[in-house]
Design a protein around this motif. Structure first.
Motif, PDB file in Angstrom:
ATOM      1  N   VAL A  22       0.797  -1.235   0.000  1.00  0.00           N
ATOM      2  CA  VAL A  22       0.000   0.000   0.000  1.00  0.00           C
ATOM      3  C   VAL A  22       0.829   1.285   0.000  1.00  0.00           C
ATOM      4  CG1 VAL A  22      -1.938  -1.146   1.158  1.00  0.00           C
ATOM      5  CG2 VAL A  22      -0.235   0.047   2.552  1.00  0.00           C
ATOM      6  N   VAL A  23       2.145   1.160   0.149  1.00  0.00           N
ATOM      7  CA  VAL A  23       2.950   2.383   0.268  1.00  0.00           C
ATOM      8  C   VAL A  23       3.565   2.768  -1.082  1.00  0.00           C
ATOM      9  CG1 VAL A  23       3.455   2.095   2.729  1.00  0.00           C
ATOM     10  CG2 VAL A  23       4.983   1.060   1.031  1.00  0.00           C
TER      11      VAL A  23
ATOM     12  N   LYS B  49       9.752  -0.282   2.188  1.00  0.00           N
ATOM     13  CA  LYS B  49       9.030  -1.492   1.754  1.00  0.00           C
ATOM     14  C   LYS B  49       8.964  -1.570   0.232  1.00  0.00           C
ATOM     15  CE  LYS B  49       4.492  -1.889   2.822  1.00  0.00           C
ATOM     16  NZ  LYS B  49       3.327  -2.293   3.638  1.00  0.00           N
TER      17      LYS B  49
ATOM     18  N   ASP C 288      -5.698  -1.605   2.386  1.00  0.00           N
ATOM     19  CA  ASP C 288      -5.267  -2.281   3.619  1.00  0.00           C
ATOM     20  C   ASP C 288      -5.969  -3.605   3.911  1.00  0.00           C
ATOM     21  OD1 ASP C 288      -4.432   0.330   3.636  1.00  0.00           O
ATOM     22  OD2 ASP C 288      -4.422   0.456   5.803  1.00  0.00           O
TER      23      ASP C 288
ATOM     24  N   SER D 106       1.846  -4.192   7.368  1.00  0.00           N
ATOM     25  CA  SER D 106       2.393  -3.715   8.635  1.00  0.00           C
ATOM     26  C   SER D 106       1.969  -4.704   9.723  1.00  0.00           C
ATOM     27  CB  SER D 106       1.891  -2.313   8.943  1.00  0.00           C
ATOM     28  OG  SER D 106       0.518  -2.354   9.199  1.00  0.00           O
TER      29      SER D 106
ATOM     30  N   LYS E  44      -1.522  -5.262  11.135  1.00  0.00           N
ATOM     31  CA  LYS E  44      -2.594  -5.894  10.350  1.00  0.00           C
ATOM     32  C   LYS E  44      -2.938  -7.312  10.830  1.00  0.00           C
ATOM     33  CE  LYS E  44      -3.057  -2.490   7.499  1.00  0.00           C
ATOM     34  NZ  LYS E  44      -1.923  -1.948   6.844  1.00  0.00           N
TER      35      LYS E  44
ATOM     36  N   ARG F 185      -5.783   9.774  12.960  1.00  0.00           N
ATOM     37  CA  ARG F 185      -5.900   8.566  12.142  1.00  0.00           C
ATOM     38  C   ARG F 185      -4.940   7.484  12.641  1.00  0.00           C
ATOM     39  NH1 ARG F 185      -2.389   5.075   8.877  1.00  0.00           N
ATOM     40  NH2 ARG F 185      -3.880   3.616   8.024  1.00  0.00           N
TER      41      ARG F 185
ATOM     42  N   GLN G 116      -4.085   2.991  12.098  1.00  0.00           N
ATOM     43  CA  GLN G 116      -4.405   1.739  11.430  1.00  0.00           C
ATOM     44  C   GLN G 116      -5.404   1.013  12.326  1.00  0.00           C
ATOM     45  OE1 GLN G 116      -1.010  -0.509   9.793  1.00  0.00           O
ATOM     46  NE2 GLN G 116       0.182   0.682  11.232  1.00  0.00           N
TER      47      GLN G 116
ATOM     48  N   PHE H 211      -4.812   3.433   4.668  1.00  0.00           N
ATOM     49  CA  PHE H 211      -3.635   4.276   4.414  1.00  0.00           C
ATOM     50  C   PHE H 211      -3.854   5.178   3.197  1.00  0.00           C
ATOM     51  CE2 PHE H 211       0.817   4.667   2.782  1.00  0.00           C
ATOM     52  CZ  PHE H 211       1.339   5.375   3.852  1.00  0.00           C
TER      53      PHE H 211
ATOM     54  N   ASN I  71       3.145   8.318  11.947  1.00  0.00           N
ATOM     55  CA  ASN I  71       3.804   7.606  10.849  1.00  0.00           C
ATOM     56  C   ASN I  71       5.305   7.634  11.010  1.00  0.00           C
ATOM     57  OD1 ASN I  71       2.449   6.555   8.384  1.00  0.00           O
ATOM     58  ND2 ASN I  71       1.308   8.471   8.607  1.00  0.00           N
TER      59      ASN I  71
ATOM     60  N   ASN J 119       6.862   7.297   5.334  1.00  0.00           N
ATOM     61  CA  ASN J 119       5.456   7.219   4.903  1.00  0.00           C
ATOM     62  C   ASN J 119       4.828   8.599   4.817  1.00  0.00           C
ATOM     63  OD1 ASN J 119       5.267   4.481   4.543  1.00  0.00           O
ATOM     64  ND2 ASN J 119       4.108   4.061   6.408  1.00  0.00           N
TER      65      ASN J 119
ATOM     66  N   LEU K 263       6.765   0.872  13.454  1.00  0.00           N
ATOM     67  CA  LEU K 263       5.964   0.367  12.338  1.00  0.00           C
ATOM     68  C   LEU K 263       6.879  -0.422  11.406  1.00  0.00           C
ATOM     69  CD1 LEU K 263       3.171   2.155  10.344  1.00  0.00           C
ATOM     70  CD2 LEU K 263       4.845   0.740   9.183  1.00  0.00           C
TER      71      LEU K 263
ATOM     72  N   TYR L  31       7.059  -4.535   9.081  1.00  0.00           N
ATOM     73  CA  TYR L  31       6.274  -5.452   8.248  1.00  0.00           C
ATOM     74  C   TYR L  31       6.651  -6.905   8.443  1.00  0.00           C
ATOM     75  CZ  TYR L  31       6.058  -0.886   6.076  1.00  0.00           C
ATOM     76  OH  TYR L  31       5.900   0.459   5.883  1.00  0.00           O
TER      77      TYR L  31
END
Ligand code: LMR
Length: 333
Positions: free
Chosen positions: A32-33, A39, A71, A89, A92, A168, A170, A191, A208, A212, A233, A235
């Motif tokens: 998603v980034v 990443k 996401d 991340s 999740k 905001r 996740q 995201f 963040n 990001n 943060l 993964y």
């Protein structure tokens, strides 16, 4: 006539079979980034290494920036086999039902990358990855991003500066609790929607790693950024287990090696990428960057570390203790 037709047919069949046999195995890798994040770059690096080490027998197609899935959808897509590889991340995995992963979301649980690696490259990390198997997921590696900082349109020096602000996050029960501890109003959002939500005032701020923040241009719609480094943060690189187990053993071995190399690369560049992003944010002149004093940082810690205790029932005390033991973290200090 009949025989020659048959021979032609057989020949054509053999040709198409040969062509089929040469088709590479395709691995769709969704994330998603932006592509120029730790990443995004590591995913491209893995694709390159996978092609090299398998002699072109595997083609990894990388789809970044939520172009394939957002996401929540991407995890479902992996479980269904619509994509083969992801690097979500660590936050999740709680919503997936593997709540032990939420230990990574606890504020201030890692002081630095060295402490973090004691977990991600050691037995505690491996045990966590193994917990994904019943979900049809095989965990291959941990990839770093970095430490999160808070941003807002008003200055942030003390925890009370976040009071009443819509922040905001996740989807994570730990992050919700973290925001509540600060008196903020946590808002769960994909995201890909954060920039617009910040721009239109649907949320006031966010958290963040700077890579990001910068690559999504969030600094253009946030006047203040305070380097709180209050949480991690990163993964987990995961694959659809059925797909992975079904690969020829020699190919799987080559991909394992490609992953070892990509992980080394990912974890080498993460810190540098975040440092460079911070310089770029400063240079843009759009956001005022504030580095808290040791005392101010201490005030944030005092409010946020009790979240560990509060979430122990959900994450599991054993998992939290295992992380404390691995890093030497003392919650009472
Ligand atoms: C987020 O939603 O903030 C992160 O999961 C994005 C990412 O993958 O780094």
């Amino acid at each position: 006539m009949k025989v020659s037709k048959l021979l032609i047919g057989l020949f054509a069949g053999a040709l198409s079979l040969a062509a089929y046999a040469q088709q590479p195995i395709v691995i769709k890798f969704s994330h998603v980034v932006a592509n120029d994040t730790p990443k995004g770059k590591a995913a491209e690096y893995f694709a390159k290494k996978a092609a090299e080490l398998t002699g072109g027998k595997v083609k990894v197609e990388v789809y970044g920036n939520s172009t394939l899935y957002k996401d929540k959808e991407e995890m479902e897509a992996l479980q269904l086999g619509a994509v083969q590889m992801l690097a979500p991340s660590l936050a999740k995995f709680g919503p997936l039902g593997v709540k032990e992963f939420e230990v990574f979301d606890l504020p201030y649980i890692f002081d630095n990358y060295d402490d973090l690696h004691k977990v991600t490259t050691g037995p505690v990390g491996q045990q966590l990855l193994d917990k994904l198997q019943p979900k049809g997921i095989k965990g291959l590696a941990f990839w770093d991003n970095g430490f999160k900082s808070f941003s807002l349109n008003s200055p942030i020096k003390v925890p009370a500066d976040l009071k009443g602000k819509k922040m905001r996050i996740q989807s994570s029960k730990v992050l919700e609790e973290q925001m509540r501890a600060l008196g903020s109003l946590p808002q769960v959002m994909a995201f890909s929607e954060v920039y617009q939500a910040l721009q239109t005032g649907v949320v006031d701020g966010t958290e963040n790693p700077i890579s990001n923040l910068y690559t999504q241009k969030m600094h253009e719609v946030q006047k203040h950024l305070t380097i709180t480094d209050h949480g991690y943060l990163g993964y987990a690189v995961i694959v659809n287990k059925k797909f992975w187990d079904g690969l020829p053993a020699d190919i799987r071995k080559q991909l394992d090696e490609a992953m070892v190399q990509a992980t080394r690369y990912a974890n080498q560049i993460a810190r540098v990428e975040n440092d460079q992003a911070l310089e770029a944010v400063k240079k843009s002149g759009k956001t005022t960057v504030y580095v808290p004093t040791a005392e101010e940082r201490g005030a944030f810690k005092k409010v946020l570390v009790p979240v560990h205790q509060k979430m122990a029932g959900r994450i599991g005390k054993e998992t939290i203790d295992n992380v404390y033991k691995a890093t030497g973290f003392n919650p009472n200090k």
